[in-house]
Design an enzyme around this catalytic site. Structure first.
Site: not given
Length: 247
Positions: A94, A164
């Protein structure tokens, strides 16, 4: 076969047993025709709690893990421990792990490899920052990161790729559905050319930018957007509505 829509709710470092318990009740009670896969990622301290409370039709994910199964690694958890809690997924790479905690592509690749070898499903995150986007090197950055992950993956059936657009997260900027589709399409093409056509056709590539109830329908209608990794918005009860956008 059509790719099964995937919605992940990343709760990050938020909530307590009371508020998360209420959110889980809402999730469990949602009367939504169920065709996709819904996975929520509570903070590590609540993995057991969440797996106990969340309806079995939903998955639970850890937000991170380490690259070995046990040892002198204070503060870390292993895929084996995650599985022991009945949890079947982990989010790796992430942008917050990369940019707040300084995790390298190499380390993330090793974590992905180990988590898969232990039988966990992996949501592997990739993306570019604003300065990289403005410099016009988005594809280079994204493909490079994907390559490091791909080098460590033998079986793609348990991998979900989450794009992302780090430049759009929490900045008020959003990637348009067209921008997202363009990047997802290029990623799929990269997989076809560098891994295999079968993998390219079957791997789910989900969108990990800011998603609202308003934007999710438009995003989900794009051919290469196979779901979402939702952050803050997944702490609101409306989160359950995201899972029905393809119907």
């Amino acid at each position: 076969a059509p790719r099964k829509f995937f919605v992940g709710g990343n709760w990050k470092m938020n909530g307590d047993k009371k508020s998360l318990g209420e959110l889980i009740q809402t999730l469990n009670a949602a009367k939504v025709p169920f065709t996709g896969e819904i996975v929520c990622a509570p903070p590590e301290a609540y993995l057991d709690f969440a797996r106990l409370k969340v309806d079995p039709k939903f998955g639970v994910a850890a937000q991170n893990c380490y690259k070995v199964s046990k040892g002198a690694f204070t503060g870390e958890i292993s895929p084996a421990m995650i599985k022991d809690c009945g949890v079947t997924w982990v989010i790796l790479g992430h942008s917050e792990r990369r940019h707040v905690f300084g995790e390298s592509d190499e380390l993330i690749g090793q974590k992905v490899s180990h988590a898969l070898s232990e039988g966990l499903g992996v949501v592997a995150c990739i993306g570019e920052k604003l300065d990289e986007r403005e410099a016009g090197i988005t594809e280079g950055v994204v493909f490079e990161v994907t390559e490091v992950i791909a080098d460590d993956v033998k079986d793609w059936s348990k991998v979900v790729l989450a794009y992302e657009p780090v430049w759009a997260i929490g900045t008020g900027k959003t990637a348009s559905p067209q921008q997202s589709q363009e990047l997802h399409g290029k990623l799929r093409k990269w997989l076809k050319e560098n891994v295999s056509e079968t993998v390219a056709d079957s791997v789910r590539i989900i969108y990990g930018g800011s998603v609202t109830g308003a934007t999710c329908k438009e995003l989900a209608s794009e051919p290469d957007v196979d779901g979402f990794l939702v952050g803050g918005a997944s702490l609101k009860p409306e989160f359950v509505e995201y899972k029905d956008v393809r119907q």
